[in-house]
Scaffold this active site. Structure first.
Site, PDB file in Angstrom:
ATOM      1  CG  HIS A   1      -5.432  -2.061   8.882  1.00 15.90           C
ATOM      2  ND1 HIS A   1      -5.579  -0.723   9.170  1.00 15.90           N
ATOM      3  CD2 HIS A   1      -4.115  -2.334   9.110  1.00 15.90           C
ATOM      4  CE1 HIS A   1      -4.418  -0.226   9.541  1.00 15.90           C
ATOM      5  NE2 HIS A   1      -3.514  -1.178   9.520  1.00 15.90           N
TER       6      HIS A   1
ATOM      7  CG  ASP B   1      -8.418  -0.972  11.854  1.00 17.15           C
ATOM      8  OD1 ASP B   1      -7.469  -1.699  11.454  1.00 17.15           O
ATOM      9  OD2 ASP B   1      -8.816   0.024  11.215  1.00 17.15           O
TER      10      ASP B   1
ATOM     11  CG  ASP C   1      -0.255  -0.399   2.516  1.00 16.19           C
ATOM     12  OD1 ASP C   1       0.990  -0.408   2.560  1.00 16.19           O
ATOM     13  OD2 ASP C   1      -0.964  -0.706   3.489  1.00 16.19           O
TER      14      ASP C   1
END
Ligand code: PGA
Length: 266
Positions: free
Chosen positions: A138, A136, A67
């Site tokens: 991810h 979270d 990413d």
């Protein structure tokens, strides 16, 4: 899933680097999927050491990063391209033409994402993918609710991720709100995956992802469906696992009884 709870961040990083090194020895032209964040820094340090001291060769390797923040220039000191150059690429003999980090300044993000997926396919797919996990749940920037079949695309970051990442920026306002990220479906196509997590802050989410239900609310939980995942943890990140004793026992038994399998694990 193979869960290995190591004693320390150093041991976790050493094991991860050994697994990557083994992959490169087996297939020098391996395609590696790489992650950023604080978690893999120790692994990259070990890889640099293996390159410098033991001649680990990256000359035929192809890499794809997971990413990149939208609109951060590659030269920005918080861009993931910059991170990778500083922590790994500048110190090993990887061919720059075979290094891929999503381009945060892409004019047409949709077209870029299609191209990125096509490049991964052209390279023959990812042989070994390194992952961290967000608070979270991810993996890459696949925030809660991401489709488990999602592909490389633009994602809006959650408030928690923005807060988590604010420590790297002068002000929280500077943390980008968007990122280009491989999808959960993209990641699941990797032939082998190593998930890394360290520190007490990751203990709850690791327990949810590994021992909880598979749900798009915790992207990492889908790794339970992957045929070849190794989860490498330090003791703190593994501290909330209900079956921690069993995972330790399995690892010790395998080391003791089946020396041949150490190859697979280390
Ligand atoms: P961290 O980030 O390694 O900095 O904890 C992990 C992630 O958000 O994927």
């Amino acid at each position: 899933m193979e869960i290995i709870i190591t004693k320390s961040y150093e041991e976790m990083s050493q094991l991860a680097a050994q697994m990557i090194s083994r992959q490169l020895l087996k297939k020098p032209s391996s395609v590696l999927g790489l992650a950023t964040g604080s978690t893999p820094v120790g692994t990259y340090k070990q890889l640099v050491r293996l390159h410098k001291e033991e001649g680990l060769d990256f000359s035929k390797v192809t890499t794809f990063n997971l990413d990149e923040y939208l609109d951060l220039a590659p030269s920005h000191d918080q861009s993931y391209r910059y991170f990778m150059d500083q922590n790994l690429f500048n110190h090993i003999n990887v061919d720059a033409r075979r290094v891929h980090v999503p381009y945060g300044h892409a004019e047409n993000v949709e077209q870029f994402c299609e191209w990125y997926e096509a490049e991964m396919r052209r390279a023959g797919g990812i042989d070994l993918q390194i992952l961290g996990i967000g608070g979270d749940g991810h993996i890459a920037f696949n925030e809660p609710g991401s489709s488990l079949g999602s592909r490389t695309r633009l994602k809006t970051l959650t408030k928690q991720t923005i807060e988590d990442n604010a420590r790297f920026f002068k002000h929280e306002d500077e943390v980008p709100r968007f990122a280009i990220t491989m999808g959960v479906g993209t990641i699941m196509e990797a032939k082998e995956i190593i998930l890394l997590a360290n520190g007490a802050k990751k203990a709850d989410i690791i327990a949810e992802a590994i021992e909880g239900p598979i749900t798009a609310q915790v992207s990492a939980s889908v790794l339970q469906m992957h045929p070849h995942v190794t989860v490498l943890l330090d003791a703190e990140a593994g501290s909330k696992l209900k079956r921690a004793d069993y995972y330790r026992w399995v690892f010790e038994e395998k080391k003791r009884l089946i020396p041949r399998m150490i190859g697979k694990m280390t």
